[in-house]
Design an enzyme around this catalytic site. Structure first.
Site, short mmCIF file in Angstrom:
data_model
loop_
_atom_site.label_atom_id
_atom_site.label_comp_id
_atom_site.label_asym_id
_atom_site.label_seq_id
_atom_site.Cartn_x
_atom_site.Cartn_y
_atom_site.Cartn_z
N GLU A 69 -2.87 7.96 -9.51
CA GLU A 69 -1.52 8.30 -9.08
C GLU A 69 -1.16 7.35 -7.95
O GLU A 69 -2.04 6.83 -7.27
CB GLU A 69 -1.47 9.75 -8.57
CG GLU A 69 -1.89 9.94 -7.10
CD GLU A 69 -3.36 9.64 -6.83
OE1 GLU A 69 -4.15 9.65 -7.80
OE2 GLU A 69 -3.72 9.40 -5.67
N LYS A 101 -7.12 1.15 1.01
CA LYS A 101 -7.24 1.84 -0.27
C LYS A 101 -8.27 1.19 -1.19
O LYS A 101 -8.88 1.85 -2.02
CB LYS A 101 -5.88 1.86 -0.98
CG LYS A 101 -4.82 2.71 -0.28
CD LYS A 101 -5.06 4.18 -0.53
CE LYS A 101 -3.99 5.04 0.12
NZ LYS A 101 -4.35 6.49 0.07
N SER A 142 -4.50 0.69 9.16
CA SER A 142 -4.93 0.94 7.79
C SER A 142 -4.34 -0.02 6.77
O SER A 142 -4.90 -0.23 5.71
CB SER A 142 -4.61 2.38 7.39
OG SER A 142 -3.23 2.63 7.58
#
Lengths: 390, 264
Positions: free
Chosen positions: A107, A85, A372
């Site tokens: 968010e 991210k 990830s």
């Protein structure tokens, strides 16, 4: 007026007119600021010096022996913050700063994107406010504490189902009211144009590194790549540089409780429609009301998916399959014990699908899994669920 | 092409009141009673919201009303039967306000055709800006429905020109940066925007979002607005009286009558 906002028939910008000026401004910044040498130099600094890129492409000896092919993990779990991210959060925060925005809103569901945005905000000296559903705040206390420590303000969302979908609604409402000084730092390849393209471009560093690394280590392209798909940013970031190659690409969606049960398998079981600014596959009823998704992994618990994934599925370029909650937990423990790497529950879905795909591969075939994120955030949840097996 | 909206604005002797309710709130039967009440109380145009589960342009009052309606089983088929029942007894212009997905799932052609057959005069879709509006406007015009388009203070002159070219009925001017909800202030940027629109178009301009008081109505109509849209203030009267339908009707009727009396 913005032209060319689609991936085939998917994508677009379905937002209130009030937001269009902000999207036009963002697109302009994306086209003019991002490719410039000054931005690229700054981005290089943050990705390499600060975030710890490039991440390794680890040849996994134990996994390869066990699965009967050459298995590599792309180690986004080793990136600062513990997940991919941050690539996007740093990119968008830097762009927002260059565009003169003073405030960033985001968010978050599980809190990973909220933490990444809080980190980017702290590093770049920008105010960060994160919308998070009340349900998620209760479930993810650790990440809420991390965000607050990093100086971000966490705003509880009490509308709708009080989860990620509603946090996005609330962030969009905030953005409409504060378009002049605020950037909405969306966390995945979803939302109105240009977000799906913008986020993809910031995540494509994953695939670019992977392609160069595998060519260097193996002297050839991989046979298959697997990534998990919620909104789908780590998958798009991994897949994009391989789209023109013969490599087979697989996306693992949240199968949740399995056939007939609650799920987050938007592509495998949904139907196209419009949510959060984009035309894409959705989990919805016959009249177009959005239904609640379910996954054991908060990062895959979303009733929509990035519009480019809808396009890649329809085109037949990427194959999407479901992985159930139980299979994900099993692979969470499998990877932890086989390789000593605790994956995020999201990434455990990719590991599970990879174990299935490996059955069709020969011992010299190359299989890459995009890991990830790391699983620290999920340890207590899995411990509670898998109690008897531990 | 629909004429009820056009006739109402061309015959106006004062700014018109567009009164908004959520279809199916608090339930299907009571919703029809509420629309009748608003009509009897003197609303010039009625706007019914077709609920969508994720209403990003709406504030808390409308969100809760939408939730009540969806919980009571509201859907697009019920919307059309509600409008049909209303249209059987009234010629007051009626506009549907909704979001893209309920329209897309029904099918654009079918949605606008069914809306026209039921007796609706205009359709506004809150999350369809200029970029996406072409197929919606075409389906509307094919069915004889006015495509109501949105304009905001952030809309550039270039976009504004393209929007007025495509719009029908009236222009829905978003009178606040933000979501729907009672605010009470007059927004100078909205006043400026009304003047800007009036400089290039003869379409009626009707501000909505945040309007509930007579001084807002006066300020906007002095600037040239052809009417005002009042939503959350009316819908709140419903929400405050769930389970007491008699009181609800009286309160909604009184609210609309007071608003009409304020518009001079």
């Amino acid at each position: 007026m913005i032209e060319s906002t689609r991936f085939g028939e998917y994508g677009g910008c379905f937002v209130p007119e009030t937001l269009m000026a902000a999207l036009e401004e963002l697109e302009e910044g994306f086209r003019t600021i991002v490719p410039g040498p000054a931005f690229q130099e700054e981005m290089d600094y943050y990705l390499h010096e600060y975030a710890g890129r490039k991440t390794p492409l680890t040849f996994c000896r134990n996994l390869s022996r066990d699965l009967g092919c050459r298995v590599y993990l792309k180690r986004e779990d080793l990136l600062h913050s513990g997940a991919h991210k941050l690539n996007n959060a740093l990119g968008q925060a830097l762009l927002a700063k260059c565009m003169g925005k003073r405030r960033i809103i985001a968010e978050t569901g599980a809190g990973q994107h909220g933490v990444a945005t809080a980190i980017a905000g702290a590093a770049l000296g920008m105010n960060v406010e994160v919308y998070m559903g009340e349900e998620d705040i209760a479930r993810q206390a650790l990440n809420v504490a991390r965000m607050r420590m990093l100086g971000a303000n966490v705003l509880p969302v009490r509308s709708g189902s009080r989860t990620l979908k509603d946090a996005i609604n609330e962030a969009l409402r905030d953005w409409v009211a504060n378009v002049h000084d605020t950037h909405y730092l969306i966390g995945s390849v979803v939302g109105p144009h240009p977000f799906p393209t913008l986020v993809r471009d910031f995540q494509t560093v994953i695939g670019r590194e992977t392609r160069a690394q595998v060519l260097e280590k193996e002297g050839r392209l991989p046979d298959a790549i697997v990534a998990c798909v919620g909104g789908g940013s780590n998958a798009i970031g991994m897949f994009t540089p391989f789209l023109g190659d013969p490599t087979r690409l697989f996306g693992a969606e949240a199968g949740g409780e399995g056939p007939g049960g609650r799920h987050g398998a938007t592509l495998c079981r949904g139907r196209p429609g419009v949510l959060h600014g984009t035309y894409t596959y959705l989990i919805q009823d016959a009249f177009g009301q959005i239904l609640e998704s379910h996954s054991i992994s908060a990062g895959l618990d979303y009733p929509g998916v990035g519009p480019e994934h809808s396009y890649l599925m329809d085109k037949g370029r990427v194959t999407y399959r479901e992985v159930t909650d139980d299979e994900a937990i099993d692979s969470f423990l499998y990877l932890s014990r086989t390789e000593g790497i605790i994956p995020a529950l999201e990434s455990a879905h990719a590991v599970s699908l990879a174990r299935n795909i490996a059955q069709d591969l020969g011992k010299d075939d190359i299989l890459i899994v995009n890991l990830s994120g790391r699983g620290d955030k999920d340890v207590s949840q899995v411990a509670a669920l898998a109690g008897d097996c531990l | 092409m629909s004429t009820r909206i056009g006739s109402a604005f061309s015959a106006r002797t004062r700014p018109l009141l567009v009164a908004c309710l959520v279809a199916g709130d608090p339930d299907l039967g009571e919703s029809l009673a509420m629309i009748r009440e608003v009509d009897r109380a003197g609303a010039d145009v009625i706007e019914v919201v077709m609920p969508f589960s994720d209403p990003v342009a709406d504030g808390p009052v409308m969100q809760q009303a939408i939730q009540r309606a969806l919980s009571a089983g509201m859907n697009t088929d019920s919307l059309f039967s509600l409008i049909r029942d209303f249209r059987a007894e009234s010629e007051t212009p009626l506009v549907i306000l909704t979001y893209a997905n309920p329209v897309v799932q029904k099918g654009l052609g079918a949605f606008y055709r069914d809306a026209a057959r039921a007796g609706a005069d205009g359709v506004a879709v809150a999350d369809v800006p200029l970029e996406e509006t072409e197929p919606f406007c075409k389906a509307a015009r094919d069915a004889g429905i006015d495509p109501i388009l949105f304009v905001s203070q952030t809309t550039s002159d270039k976009r504004l020109e393209m929007i007025v070219e495509r719009a029908g009925g009236f222009l829905y001017l978003v009178a606040a940066l933000g979501v729907t909800g009672v605010r009470g202030e007059v927004d100078p940027a909205t006043i400026e925007c009304i003047r800007r629109i009036k400089g290039i178009s003869s379409l009626p301009v009707v501000p909505g979002f945040g309007i509930s008081s007579s001084h807002q109505v006066q300020a906007y109509s002095q600037a040239g607005a052809d009417g005002v849209i009042v939503g959350s203030a009316i819908v709140k009267e419903v929400g405050d009286r769930v389970g007491r339908p008699g009181e609800m009707r009286i309160a909604v009727g009184e609210m609309v009558r007071a608003l009409v009396a304020d518009i001079v």
